[in-house]
Design a protein around this motif. Structure first.
Motif, mmCIF file in Angstrom:
data_model
loop_
_atom_site.group_PDB
_atom_site.id
_atom_site.type_symbol
_atom_site.label_atom_id
_atom_site.label_comp_id
_atom_site.label_asym_id
_atom_site.label_seq_id
_atom_site.Cartn_x
_atom_site.Cartn_y
_atom_site.Cartn_z
ATOM 1 N N VAL A 194 0.848 -1.202 0.000
ATOM 2 C CA VAL A 194 0.000 0.000 0.000
ATOM 3 C C VAL A 194 0.880 1.248 0.000
ATOM 4 C CG1 VAL A 194 -1.637 1.351 1.376
ATOM 5 C CG2 VAL A 194 -1.995 -1.107 1.077
ATOM 6 N N ALA A 195 1.965 1.225 0.765
ATOM 7 C CA ALA A 195 2.907 2.347 0.762
ATOM 8 C C ALA A 195 3.540 2.514 -0.617
ATOM 9 C CB ALA A 195 3.989 2.128 1.822
ATOM 10 N N PHE A 196 3.857 1.394 -1.273
ATOM 11 C CA PHE A 196 4.404 1.467 -2.637
ATOM 12 C C PHE A 196 3.402 2.129 -3.584
ATOM 13 C CE2 PHE A 196 4.501 -0.259 -6.920
ATOM 14 C CZ PHE A 196 5.794 0.053 -7.314
ATOM 15 N N LEU A 197 2.133 1.765 -3.456
ATOM 16 C CA LEU A 197 1.101 2.363 -4.310
ATOM 17 C C LEU A 197 1.032 3.871 -4.093
ATOM 18 C CD1 LEU A 197 -1.780 -0.269 -3.967
ATOM 19 C CD2 LEU A 197 -0.255 0.077 -5.905
ATOM 20 N N ALA A 198 1.102 4.286 -2.833
ATOM 21 C CA ALA A 198 1.041 5.714 -2.534
ATOM 22 C C ALA A 198 2.199 6.460 -3.182
ATOM 23 C CB ALA A 198 1.053 5.924 -1.020
ATOM 24 N N ILE A 199 3.395 5.849 -3.165
ATOM 25 C CA ILE A 199 4.567 6.491 -3.763
ATOM 26 C C ILE A 199 4.494 6.437 -5.285
ATOM 27 C CG2 ILE A 199 7.075 6.316 -4.037
ATOM 28 C CD1 ILE A 199 7.156 5.222 -1.133
ATOM 29 N N GLY A 200 4.168 5.269 -5.832
ATOM 30 C CA GLY A 200 4.143 5.094 -7.277
ATOM 31 C C GLY A 200 3.132 5.986 -7.968
ATOM 32 N N PHE A 201 1.943 6.106 -7.411
ATOM 33 C CA PHE A 201 0.903 6.888 -8.078
ATOM 34 C C PHE A 201 1.162 8.394 -7.998
ATOM 35 C CE2 PHE A 201 -1.947 3.056 -7.833
ATOM 36 C CZ PHE A 201 -2.149 2.954 -9.205
ATOM 37 N N THR A 202 2.035 8.837 -7.078
ATOM 38 C CA THR A 202 2.378 10.264 -7.059
ATOM 39 C C THR A 202 3.188 10.650 -8.294
ATOM 40 O OG1 THR A 202 4.424 9.869 -5.785
ATOM 41 C CG2 THR A 202 2.412 10.328 -4.530
ATOM 42 N N ALA A 203 3.858 9.698 -8.913
ATOM 43 C CA ALA A 203 4.669 9.972 -10.105
ATOM 44 C C ALA A 203 4.014 9.431 -11.375
ATOM 45 C CB ALA A 203 6.059 9.353 -9.932
ATOM 46 N N PHE A 204 2.745 9.070 -11.304
ATOM 47 C CA PHE A 204 2.050 8.422 -12.427
ATOM 48 C C PHE A 204 1.933 9.379 -13.616
ATOM 49 C CE2 PHE A 204 -1.574 7.003 -14.883
ATOM 50 C CZ PHE A 204 -1.423 5.635 -14.898
ATOM 51 N N GLU A 205 2.292 8.882 -14.796
ATOM 52 C CA GLU A 205 2.149 9.644 -16.030
ATOM 53 C C GLU A 205 1.463 8.775 -17.075
ATOM 54 O OE1 GLU A 205 5.823 11.234 -17.413
ATOM 55 O OE2 GLU A 205 6.342 12.159 -15.488
ATOM 56 N N ASP A 206 0.407 9.309 -17.687
ATOM 57 C CA ASP A 206 -0.354 8.536 -18.680
ATOM 58 C C ASP A 206 0.527 8.060 -19.831
ATOM 59 O OD1 ASP A 206 -2.551 8.990 -17.142
ATOM 60 O OD2 ASP A 206 -3.379 10.594 -18.394
ATOM 61 N N GLY A 207 1.480 8.887 -20.224
ATOM 62 C CA GLY A 207 2.314 8.546 -21.370
ATOM 63 C C GLY A 207 3.125 7.284 -21.176
ATOM 64 N N ASN A 208 3.367 6.906 -19.913
ATOM 65 C CA ASN A 208 4.141 5.685 -19.648
ATOM 66 C C ASN A 208 3.363 4.421 -19.977
ATOM 67 O OD1 ASN A 208 6.499 6.938 -18.798
ATOM 68 N ND2 ASN A 208 5.803 7.110 -16.672
ATOM 69 N N LEU A 209 2.064 4.556 -20.193
ATOM 70 C CA LEU A 209 1.236 3.387 -20.534
ATOM 71 C C LEU A 209 1.109 3.196 -22.042
ATOM 72 C CD1 LEU A 209 -1.689 3.721 -17.941
ATOM 73 C CD2 LEU A 209 0.453 2.458 -17.731
ATOM 74 N N SER A 210 1.825 4.006 -22.819
ATOM 75 C CA SER A 210 1.734 3.929 -24.278
ATOM 76 C C SER A 210 3.104 3.576 -24.873
ATOM 77 C CB SER A 210 1.254 5.269 -24.825
ATOM 78 O OG SER A 210 1.128 5.214 -26.226
ATOM 79 N N PRO A 211 3.144 2.632 -25.815
ATOM 80 C CA PRO A 211 2.031 1.818 -26.321
ATOM 81 C C PRO A 211 1.567 0.797 -25.275
ATOM 82 C CG PRO A 211 4.087 1.030 -27.227
ATOM 83 C CD PRO A 211 4.420 2.269 -26.461
ATOM 84 N N PHE A 212 0.259 0.616 -25.196
ATOM 85 C CA PHE A 212 -0.295 -0.202 -24.126
ATOM 86 C C PHE A 212 0.047 -1.672 -24.298
ATOM 87 C CE2 PHE A 212 -3.889 -2.556 -22.158
ATOM 88 C CZ PHE A 212 -3.700 -2.148 -20.837
ATOM 89 N N SER A 213 -0.015 -2.166 -25.526
ATOM 90 C CA SER A 213 0.265 -3.586 -25.771
ATOM 91 C C SER A 213 1.281 -3.709 -26.904
ATOM 92 C CB SER A 213 -1.031 -4.332 -26.123
ATOM 93 O OG SER A 213 -0.786 -5.710 -26.322
ATOM 94 N N PRO A 214 2.553 -3.470 -26.613
ATOM 95 C CA PRO A 214 3.568 -3.455 -27.678
ATOM 96 C C PRO A 214 3.726 -4.785 -28.396
ATOM 97 C CG PRO A 214 4.593 -3.421 -25.494
ATOM 98 C CD PRO A 214 3.132 -3.176 -25.288
ATOM 99 N N ALA A 215 3.433 -5.888 -27.753
ATOM 100 C CA ALA A 215 3.583 -7.207 -28.380
ATOM 101 C C ALA A 215 2.248 -7.801 -28.814
ATOM 102 C CB ALA A 215 4.292 -8.155 -27.419
ATOM 103 N N GLY A 216 1.172 -7.030 -28.734
ATOM 104 C CA GLY A 216 -0.126 -7.494 -29.191
ATOM 105 C C GLY A 216 -0.710 -8.594 -28.328
#
Length: 478
Positions: A194-216
């Protein structure tokens, strides 16, 4: 005709008051849920996440969800049979009651592989995070020769042996002590995540999820097979059938709670990690969660906290999985299919001391020396095969034992167990032809062992499988 043992006889023979089998009912619902979380959450998310991300990229969230669907279908089957047949044998006992002795032995044979490889792999992952923790706190690391096996360029993985030895010590001291330790470790590792989630989501950027499925779709499928390894262990809850206070009610509930909790947690952690630094940075990186925290915070202190959580989390998996293995061997030993040393319970600690020490010694060898990457897929396909058998056992017992007391019933029967079988077969297919060949060889070896030892020493064949005290209690259990 297959040698089939009645569910009523299985329950009667496992009575806690039976001489020589003095297991004590000390585990409540909270302990069972913590035991399940302890068995599941560990290497899969702290170490294996990077492998799943390497296959699927950000679409690993879909892979985790698909793996969870397979587990949910099968979890329903385990919940029904775990409540109806509350004994220590888990899949082995369910197969014995539903499909017969030969299938049951092969299921037990696969469980030896599942739990053995799981414990060894988890112990190796523990070693990685011990080094990460020592580096973050003291600025030192263990010598590579003593913290990695020959396959990884070292000589012997001593930390992996140490964590298995510590688990043995706890297990032989007693179930109450083991349950308390597992509960404490489960709460701690959930807090760290839960502490990891709190830290990770503070730096969340939508662009890091693109491309969403690079290997299809192929990458998602491969990621699903890799992600499935992260769920291995929920079936261990059913091995506590003889030590749960109210197994018919609590075991089904604990299984379903664990699967739901773990699925949400895995998907959230994967999103937080990839959203913070990107899939390319997470994929294939050892101790990925510590790395994410270090990158986000710009300090090694946060990564050290995550490493500490991983050390605790992975140790709890070793403890829970070794517990399950000893209980399955106990059930097989009662039936004469493996040597009798595994069924002996210490009157002082109410635990199978000799069996636990043997299991610990055997599991420590591959953890210390063997390269495990080559057999992880074999472990996965064996686990999926046992899960498919449990779904088939639900179908068989619904037909053969319609009046069997079931505290929980699989919803949408028979569609749910059929879908469970289909999902298992699909993921087995995804492991590839080489793994199938290995699995076939492994099953043939198991069949030979059964023919030479198990079939000849089977108590079901010799006595009908019913001891006098079991026969007396069986009608009451029904």
């Amino acid at each position: 005709m297959p040698r089939i043992k009645s569910p009523h006889v299985l329950v009667a023979e496992s009575g806690a008051d039976r001489a020589g089998h003095g297991l004590k009912r000390t585990m409540g619902l909270f302990h069972l849920v913590c035991f399940g979380v302890g068995a599941i959450v560990g290497t899969g998310i702290f170490v294996g996440l990077s492998d799943s991300v390497a296959e699927a990229g950000p679409a690993v969230v879909v892979s985790f969800a698909l793996a969870a669907v397979t587990c949910v279908f099968t979890a329903f089957a385990f919940a029904e049979l775990g409540g109806a047949i509350p004994v220590s044998g888990s899949s082995y006992s369910f197969a014995y009651a539903g499909l017969g002795e030969t299938t049951a032995f092969l299921v037990g044979w696969c469980l030896l592989l599942e739990y053995g490889v799981s414990v060894a792999a988890v112990a190796v992952g523990w070693s990685q995070y011990v080094n990460e923790l020592l580096d973050g706190v003291l600025g030192i690391q263990l010598p590579h020769a003593l913290s990695a096996g020959p396959g990884d360029g070292g000589a012997v993985n001593l930390p992996a042996v140490v964590v298995i030895a510590l688990a043995c010590v706890l297990l032989v001291r007693g179930v109450r002590e083991s349950a308390r330790a597992t509960a404490a470790m489960a709460v701690l590792k959930l807090a760290v995540l839960v502490a990891f989630l709190a830290i990770g989501f503070t730096a969340f950027e939508d662009g890091n999820l693109s491309p969403f499925s690079p290997a299809g779709l192929g990458g998602i499928g491969a990621g699903t097979t890799a992600a499935f390894f992260s769920y291995i262990g929920f079936d261990a809850i059913t091995t506590a059938g003889e030590e749960a206070k109210n197994p018919r009610r609590d075991i089904p509930l604990a299984i379903l709670v664990c699967i739901g909790l773990v699925t949400v947690l895995y998907c959230a952690v994967a999103l937080a990690a990839i959203g913070a630094i990107g899939g390319d940075e997470v994929g294939g990186r050892p101790a990925a969660l510590s790395y994410v925290v270090d990158q986000v915070t710009g300090s090694t202190a946060g990564g050290a906290v995550v490493a500490f959580g991983a050390v605790v989390a992975i140790a709890s998996v070793v403890l829970a999985v070794m517990y399950g293995q000893t209980r399955i061997l106990m059930s097989m030993s009662r039936d004469g299919l493996v040597p009798r040393v595994f069924e002996k319970v210490s009157p002082r600690t109410a635990t199978p001391v000799a069996g636990t020490l043997i299991v610990g010694a055997v599991f420590a060898l591959p953890a210390a020396f063997a390269p495990l990457d080559a057999v992880v897929d074999l472990c996965t396909i064996g686990t999926l095969a046992t899960m498919a058998v449990v779904n088939i056992a639900v179908l068989a017992l619904r037909r053969r034992e319609p009046s069997l007391a079931r505290a929980f019933r699989v919803p949408l029967y028979p569609l749910t167990p059929v879908l469970g079988i289909a999902c298992c077969l699909y993921l087995m297919y995804e492991t590839g032809a080489e793994t199938w060949i290995q699995f076939a060889v492994f099953l043939v070896a198991g069949a030979v062992v059964y023919a030479l030892y198990g079939r000849r020493n089977s108590r079901l064949a010799a006595t009908g499988g019913v001891t006098p005290d079991a026969a007396e209690r069986a009608p009451r259990e029904a």
